[in-house]
Write a protein that holds these residues in place. Sequence first.
Motif, short mmCIF file in Angstrom:
data_model
loop_
_atom_site.label_atom_id
_atom_site.label_comp_id
_atom_site.label_asym_id
_atom_site.label_seq_id
_atom_site.Cartn_x
_atom_site.Cartn_y
_atom_site.Cartn_z
N MET A 153 0.73 -1.31 0.04
CA MET A 153 -0.15 0.00 -0.02
C MET A 153 0.68 1.14 -0.01
N ALA A 154 2.02 1.26 0.75
CA ALA A 154 2.67 2.41 0.45
C ALA A 154 3.50 2.49 -0.74
N VAL A 155 3.80 1.45 -1.65
CA VAL A 155 4.30 1.61 -2.84
C VAL A 155 3.08 2.07 -3.82
N ALA A 156 1.95 1.71 -3.56
CA ALA A 156 0.86 2.20 -4.32
C ALA A 156 0.82 3.61 -4.14
N THR A 157 0.84 4.30 -2.76
CA THR A 157 0.67 5.51 -2.63
C THR A 157 1.67 6.22 -3.28
N ARG A 158 3.01 5.75 -3.17
CA ARG A 158 4.13 6.46 -3.76
C ARG A 158 3.85 6.53 -5.53
N LEU A 159 3.22 5.59 -6.19
CA LEU A 159 2.93 5.27 -7.43
C LEU A 159 1.74 6.36 -7.73
N VAL A 160 0.85 6.62 -7.05
CA VAL A 160 -0.21 7.45 -7.22
C VAL A 160 0.59 8.96 -7.38
N ASN A 161 1.20 9.37 -6.29
CA ASN A 161 1.98 10.49 -6.21
C ASN A 161 2.75 10.97 -7.49
N ARG A 162 3.45 9.64 -7.80
CA ARG A 162 4.39 9.84 -9.10
C ARG A 162 3.41 10.11 -10.39
N ALA A 163 2.61 9.37 -10.51
CA ALA A 163 1.52 9.53 -11.57
C ALA A 163 0.94 10.75 -11.70
N VAL A 164 0.45 11.54 -10.59
CA VAL A 164 -0.04 12.83 -10.32
C VAL A 164 0.80 13.90 -10.91
N ASN A 165 2.04 13.75 -9.79
CA ASN A 165 2.95 14.80 -10.14
C ASN A 165 3.47 14.84 -11.71
N ARG A 166 3.56 13.85 -12.38
CA ARG A 166 4.31 13.82 -13.46
C ARG A 166 2.94 14.62 -14.62
N THR A 167 1.73 14.07 -14.37
CA THR A 167 0.88 14.61 -15.25
C THR A 167 0.63 15.79 -14.97
N MET A 168 0.75 16.44 -13.62
CA MET A 168 0.42 18.04 -13.47
C MET A 168 1.84 18.62 -14.15
N PHE A 169 2.94 18.18 -14.20
CA PHE A 169 3.79 18.56 -14.75
C PHE A 169 3.83 18.92 -16.13
N ARG A 170 3.34 17.80 -16.82
CA ARG A 170 2.87 18.02 -18.25
C ARG A 170 2.00 19.05 -18.37
N MET A 171 0.84 19.36 -17.50
CA MET A 171 -0.34 20.09 -17.85
C MET A 171 0.30 21.47 -17.68
N ARG A 172 1.38 21.73 -16.57
CA ARG A 172 1.80 23.13 -16.40
C ARG A 172 2.72 23.33 -17.64
N GLU A 173 3.33 22.36 -18.20
CA GLU A 173 4.06 22.86 -19.52
C GLU A 173 3.05 23.19 -20.64
N ASP A 174 1.82 22.52 -20.70
CA ASP A 174 0.84 22.88 -21.76
C ASP A 174 0.44 24.32 -21.37
N VAL A 175 0.05 24.59 -20.09
CA VAL A 175 -0.21 25.98 -19.72
C VAL A 175 0.52 26.89 -20.34
N GLN A 176 1.79 26.65 -19.83
CA GLN A 176 2.92 27.65 -20.19
C GLN A 176 3.14 27.84 -21.71
N THR A 177 3.11 26.76 -22.50
CA THR A 177 3.13 27.01 -24.06
C THR A 177 1.94 27.65 -24.47
N LYS A 178 0.85 27.53 -23.95
CA LYS A 178 -0.58 28.10 -24.23
C LYS A 178 -0.38 29.59 -23.95
N LEU A 179 0.03 30.06 -22.67
CA LEU A 179 0.14 31.27 -22.50
C LEU A 179 1.09 32.15 -23.36
N SER A 180 2.41 31.35 -23.69
CA SER A 180 3.44 31.95 -24.43
C SER A 180 2.96 32.22 -25.86
N ARG A 181 1.84 31.63 -26.36
CA ARG A 181 1.26 32.00 -27.78
C ARG A 181 0.15 32.88 -27.84
#
Length: 208
Positions: free
Chosen positions: A135-163
Amino acid sequence: MAGPGGRMMAGGGPDQRSMDFKGSGKRLVARFRPERVTIYALLACVVLSVGLSVVGPKILGKATDLVFAGIVGRDMPAGATKEQVLASMRERGDGKIADMLRSTDFTPGEGIDFTAVGHVLLLALAVFGAAGLLMAVATRLVNRAVNRTMFRMREDVQTKLSRLPLSYFDKRQRGEVLSRATNDIDNIGQTLQQSMGQLINSLLSIIG
């Protein structure tokens, strides 16, 4: 003046529209597609953890059976067989007790087998420990998946704002743009981290 994605009312405030929760949910799920492997590993960890959590109490029940069998067998005459002891109890009129003890695996004259009880308890400890680790590993995997997804979302927002043209920022307050670029994404990430693992665990616990 109209802005992207909305109209301005006569009073100068934005025209409030109902949000497309279904469409937003689909787009959010689509953003997790690059994390398919992580999500599959997460589901595997949660399934195994819940399965071990279900098996654990059954193992503890085996330890209880060993203790009970030892207590019963200790008070029985040594050298007799289980069938002889039960037959003797029925002859004395204790048929109900004999029927209850028929399913108990005891040996007349022998007390509690602490070695066997210890082995069962160690097995139960290992099972519960493995369930907690998974369950601890599962929690870490949740955080990993969410953080990576949010990072890509921030990159998309930054790209959108720059245009966007400068006129877009002239028509909006600085706080509105900043809120969409930071606070909204942070809220999405925090909500997913807190609810995603708990939701999966709760569903599988009910099934288990």
